[in-house]
Design a protein around this motif. Structure first.
Motif, PDB file in Angstrom:
ATOM      1  N   LEU A 261      13.425 -30.352  -8.775  1.00  0.00           N
ATOM      2  CA  LEU A 261      12.018 -30.725  -8.889  1.00  0.00           C
ATOM      3  C   LEU A 261      11.120 -29.497  -8.799  1.00  0.00           C
ATOM      4  CD1 LEU A 261       9.917 -32.821  -9.260  1.00  0.00           C
ATOM      5  CD2 LEU A 261      10.186 -33.533  -6.878  1.00  0.00           C
ATOM      6  N   ARG A 262      11.453 -28.588  -7.907  1.00  0.00           N
ATOM      7  CA  ARG A 262      10.656 -27.360  -7.818  1.00  0.00           C
ATOM      8  C   ARG A 262      10.810 -26.530  -9.100  1.00  0.00           C
ATOM      9  NH1 ARG A 262      10.902 -23.560  -3.185  1.00  0.00           N
ATOM     10  NH2 ARG A 262       8.743 -23.227  -3.878  1.00  0.00           N
ATOM     11  N   SER A 263      12.009 -26.567  -9.680  1.00  0.00           N
ATOM     12  CA  SER A 263      12.210 -25.863 -10.947  1.00  0.00           C
ATOM     13  C   SER A 263      11.354 -26.489 -12.047  1.00  0.00           C
ATOM     14  CB  SER A 263      13.686 -25.900 -11.333  1.00  0.00           C
ATOM     15  OG  SER A 263      13.898 -25.281 -12.584  1.00  0.00           O
ATOM     16  N   VAL A 264      11.295 -27.831 -12.083  1.00  0.00           N
ATOM     17  CA  VAL A 264      10.446 -28.513 -13.065  1.00  0.00           C
ATOM     18  C   VAL A 264       8.997 -28.075 -12.905  1.00  0.00           C
ATOM     19  CG1 VAL A 264       9.486 -30.762 -13.704  1.00  0.00           C
ATOM     20  CG2 VAL A 264      11.953 -30.510 -13.369  1.00  0.00           C
ATOM     21  N   LEU A 265       8.522 -28.032 -11.658  1.00  0.00           N
ATOM     22  CA  LEU A 265       7.134 -27.635 -11.412  1.00  0.00           C
ATOM     23  C   LEU A 265       6.882 -26.199 -11.875  1.00  0.00           C
ATOM     24  CD1 LEU A 265       6.676 -29.200  -7.875  1.00  0.00           C
ATOM     25  CD2 LEU A 265       5.541 -29.937  -9.968  1.00  0.00           C
ATOM     26  N   LYS A 266       7.830 -25.322 -11.605  1.00  0.00           N
ATOM     27  CA  LYS A 266       7.645 -23.923 -12.002  1.00  0.00           C
ATOM     28  C   LYS A 266       7.739 -23.764 -13.515  1.00  0.00           C
ATOM     29  CE  LYS A 266       9.120 -21.584  -7.762  1.00  0.00           C
ATOM     30  NZ  LYS A 266       8.962 -22.747  -6.881  1.00  0.00           N
ATOM     31  N   VAL A 267       8.709 -24.460 -14.114  1.00  0.00           N
ATOM     32  CA  VAL A 267       8.897 -24.344 -15.562  1.00  0.00           C
ATOM     33  C   VAL A 267       7.661 -24.840 -16.312  1.00  0.00           C
ATOM     34  CG1 VAL A 267      10.166 -25.380 -17.486  1.00  0.00           C
ATOM     35  CG2 VAL A 267      11.416 -24.399 -15.569  1.00  0.00           C
ATOM     36  N   LEU A 268       7.111 -25.962 -15.868  1.00  0.00           N
ATOM     37  CA  LEU A 268       6.001 -26.584 -16.596  1.00  0.00           C
ATOM     38  C   LEU A 268       4.636 -26.223 -16.016  1.00  0.00           C
ATOM     39  CD1 LEU A 268       7.574 -30.107 -17.148  1.00  0.00           C
ATOM     40  CD2 LEU A 268       7.689 -28.098 -18.610  1.00  0.00           C
ATOM     41  N   ARG A 269       4.612 -25.265 -15.091  1.00  0.00           N
ATOM     42  CA  ARG A 269       3.355 -24.899 -14.431  1.00  0.00           C
ATOM     43  C   ARG A 269       2.248 -24.484 -15.400  1.00  0.00           C
ATOM     44  NH1 ARG A 269       4.004 -21.215  -9.349  1.00  0.00           N
ATOM     45  NH2 ARG A 269       4.661 -23.233  -8.517  1.00  0.00           N
ATOM     46  N   PRO A 270       2.553 -23.768 -16.496  1.00  0.00           N
ATOM     47  CA  PRO A 270       1.458 -23.386 -17.398  1.00  0.00           C
ATOM     48  C   PRO A 270       0.628 -24.565 -17.886  1.00  0.00           C
ATOM     49  CG  PRO A 270       3.433 -22.163 -17.943  1.00  0.00           C
ATOM     50  CD  PRO A 270       3.836 -23.186 -16.927  1.00  0.00           C
ATOM     51  N   ALA A 271       1.231 -25.748 -18.002  1.00  0.00           N
ATOM     52  CA  ALA A 271       0.491 -26.917 -18.467  1.00  0.00           C
ATOM     53  C   ALA A 271      -0.156 -27.676 -17.317  1.00  0.00           C
ATOM     54  CB  ALA A 271       1.411 -27.857 -19.239  1.00  0.00           C
ATOM     55  N   LEU A 272       0.188 -27.331 -16.073  1.00  0.00           N
ATOM     56  CA  LEU A 272      -0.316 -28.091 -14.924  1.00  0.00           C
ATOM     57  C   LEU A 272      -1.123 -27.218 -13.973  1.00  0.00           C
ATOM     58  CD1 LEU A 272       3.091 -29.851 -14.133  1.00  0.00           C
ATOM     59  CD2 LEU A 272       1.247 -30.723 -15.546  1.00  0.00           C
ATOM     60  N   ARG A 273      -1.348 -25.981 -14.328  1.00  0.00           N
ATOM     61  CA  ARG A 273      -2.037 -25.051 -13.441  1.00  0.00           C
ATOM     62  C   ARG A 273      -3.421 -25.589 -13.079  1.00  0.00           C
ATOM     63  NH1 ARG A 273      -0.512 -20.133 -12.499  1.00  0.00           N
ATOM     64  NH2 ARG A 273       0.749 -20.052 -14.392  1.00  0.00           N
ATOM     65  N   GLY A 274      -3.766 -25.386 -11.815  1.00  0.00           N
ATOM     66  CA  GLY A 274      -5.071 -25.848 -11.353  1.00  0.00           C
ATOM     67  C   GLY A 274      -5.052 -27.270 -10.844  1.00  0.00           C
ATOM     68  N   SER A 275      -3.936 -27.972 -11.001  1.00  0.00           N
ATOM     69  CA  SER A 275      -3.831 -29.346 -10.520  1.00  0.00           C
ATOM     70  C   SER A 275      -3.154 -29.354  -9.161  1.00  0.00           C
ATOM     71  CB  SER A 275      -3.007 -30.177 -11.503  1.00  0.00           C
ATOM     72  OG  SER A 275      -1.632 -29.904 -11.329  1.00  0.00           O
ATOM     73  N   PRO A 276      -3.148 -30.499  -8.470  1.00  0.00           N
ATOM     74  CA  PRO A 276      -2.465 -30.570  -7.174  1.00  0.00           C
ATOM     75  C   PRO A 276      -0.956 -30.387  -7.255  1.00  0.00           C
ATOM     76  CG  PRO A 276      -4.059 -32.364  -7.406  1.00  0.00           C
ATOM     77  CD  PRO A 276      -3.930 -31.712  -8.752  1.00  0.00           C
ATOM     78  N   ALA A 277      -0.412 -30.126  -8.430  1.00  0.00           N
ATOM     79  CA  ALA A 277       1.031 -29.901  -8.534  1.00  0.00           C
ATOM     80  C   ALA A 277       1.460 -28.705  -7.702  1.00  0.00           C
ATOM     81  CB  ALA A 277       1.414 -29.699 -10.000  1.00  0.00           C
TER      82      ALA A 277
END
Length: 509
Positions: A261-277
């Motif tokens: 799950l942490r890998s998913v968050l890091k991998v997809l972070r460019p699309a979720l940056r600035g969110s509570p992710a």
């Protein structure tokens, strides 16, 4: 199993049964709680402060039917026969073709499909159902509490479920308030599946396990939602199993789920940056830090500790070391259990559910902020360059693998792990033999590097025992670990050579 008649043992009540549930618009989340806690729920200060009318309730009897061979259960279905009203065909296990949704209750199937066989009762719920209307600032919520017993031919068990219906913001807000002091978590097993498992004398079937399959995801957002939902389910399934007496598998699998799950968050972070992710990721890291010591002591005691003890049977000095190590393991498990049973873990799960349901990254981007990747970005266009970058980083480290010391090998293991999680995640986009070959050889490299790292961890663990154990025993284990590290290095060199021969399975960027 022998058929039984649940109606003959139905609980009596002077109150009429509550009205049938109606599928209201909005979100429906089902939570599991202890029956003792459920008995006090209506008097809980949070419930009392949000009441918007009188509760309605009464006795309820639900019977689940199936063919004698369990044809419906095999398809993840159950035929529910209430005391009053029509029968309903329910999906007791989620449809694997749909994204995972933790806490999703059993839903009614649109088409009634029954096996060509006589239906028999499998299990039943006997108890009470109460409905409490609530009003929150975020919107109205209906809380439906079921409290009673699951019953089968030869067994019965108390059970309590809380179903919250309403706007997603309101349901999540109420759940967060309740979880501050109530052991309330999204249910991972539907009532009919729990009844089926009780009747068969086995554990309920998990709704989701393993790595997420993103083969049907078209965009970055779809990929994130699919992975997040499934991995939250996996976390919820394994968390209760993280007990010292239950063995190491629960901790191991929960740790793997957290890392994925942490890998998913890091991998997809460019699309979720600035969110509570990003805040959610910090909560996952804090939990991973609690899992680490329990897992390290498990690996040591079952691996190198056991091997040294076998080489020196009956040695009292080694016995003293292993006893001290087991005490550390028990303490690590106690600290982990305290964390998993506390409000922090419950709020972490609800934080993940909030991301899944509210999708905060869709909020308008503040003016002047650097443009970020859109969630609608096609997944393949996003995945291939990312895999290229991670593969290039691992390849650069691998060029000097023969000269690497323990620290450099550890860093290379982390690079291999990061690539493996990303490659597993995106491999369904390009299925076939090249992907399977690459993943198999990458896993072999990670395992070989992991064995070398286990030796370093073992030395650190026994060193941490200090003067509480005989020095000879510490030296024996450290020497054993050092000797084991040498063949592990050789295997790592061979695994790296094999991996270099496997072409990348993703398109050239």
């Amino acid at each position: 199993m022998t058929a039984f008649d649940p109606a003959s043992e139905a609980s009596e009540s002077d109150s009429p049964p509550p009205p049938p549930e109606v599928a209201e618009p909005g979100l429906a989340l089902e939570f599991a709680l202890e029956p003792g806690t459920a008995q006090r729920l209506s008097r809980h200060p949070v419930i009392a402060s949000h009441r918007a009318g009188r509760s309605r309730g009464g006795a309820e009897e639900l019977i689940w039917l199936d063919s004698a061979k369990g044809a419906l259960a095999e398809d993840g279905l159950a035929l529910e026969a209430p005391q009053r009203g029509p029968r309903r065909l329910l999906r007791s296990l989620p449809d694997s073709a749909l994204p995972a949704m933790p806490g999703c209750p059993a839903v009614e199937e649109a088409v009634l499909k029954l096996p060509d066989a006589t239906l028999v009762p499998v299990a039943a719920f006997s108890g009470r159902r109460s409905q409490i209307p609530l009003a929150l600032a975020e919107g109205p919520v209906t809380a439906t509490l079921r409290l009673g017993k699951l019953r089968a031919v030869a067994d019965e068990a108390p059970i309590a479920r809380l179903l919250l219906r309403g706007p997603a913001e309101a349901v999540l807000a109420l759940a967060r308030q309740l979880t501050a002091d109530l052991p309330l978590l999204p249910a991972t097993v539907s009532l009919p599946e729990a009844g089926r498992a009780l009747a068969r004398g086995e554990a309920p079937r998990p709704r989701w396990l393993g790595a997420p399959d993103l083969g049907q995801a078209r965009t970055v957002e779809e990929a994130f939602l699919a992975a997040l939902g499934q991995l939250l389910e996996v976390m919820l399934h394994h968390a209760p199993l993280c007990r010292a007496e239950a063995g190491p598998e629960g901790v191991h699998q929960l740790r793997v789920a957290l890392r994925r799950l942490r890998s998913v968050l890091k991998v997809l972070r460019p699309a979720l940056r600035g969110s509570p992710a990003e805040e959610f990721d910090q909560g996952l890291k804090a939990l991973a830090d609690k899992l680490g010591p329990a897992r390290d002591w498990d690996v040591f005691l079952l691996g190198q500790g056991a091997a040294v003890a076998e080489a020196f049977p009956g040695d009292k000095r080694l016995a003293a070391l292993l006893k001290a190590a087991e005490a550390r393991r028990q303490a690590a498990y106690a600290a982990l259990r305290q964390a998993l049973d506390g409000p922090g873990f419950r709020l972490l799960v609800l934080h993940g559910l909030g991301l899944l349901l509210l999708r905060p990254w869709r909020a308008p981007q503040p003016e002047g902020e650097k443009p970020r990747l859109l969630p609608e970005t096609p997944l393949g266009e996003f995945a291939a360059p990312l895999l290229d970058r991670r593969w290039a980083k691992l390849a650069a480290a691998g060029e000097e693998i023969a000269a690497h010391g323990p620290e450099a090998l550890h860093e290379m293991r982390l690079d291999a792990k990061r690539l493996r999680y990303a490659a597993e995640l995106f491999a369904p986009l390009w299925p076939g033999k090249p992907a399977r070959r690459f993943l198999r050889r990458l896993a072999a490299l990670q395992e070989a590097l992991g064995l070398a790292n286990d030796a370093a961890v073992a030395r650190a663990l026994v060193a941490s025992l200090g003067g509480t154990v005989p020095g000879w025993a510490v030296g024996a284990v450290e020497g054993w670990a050092a000797a084991r590290a040498r063949p592990a290095r050789k295997h790592a060199l061979e695994a790296w050579a094999n991996l270099k021969l496997a072409p990348a399975f993703w398109p050239e960027v």
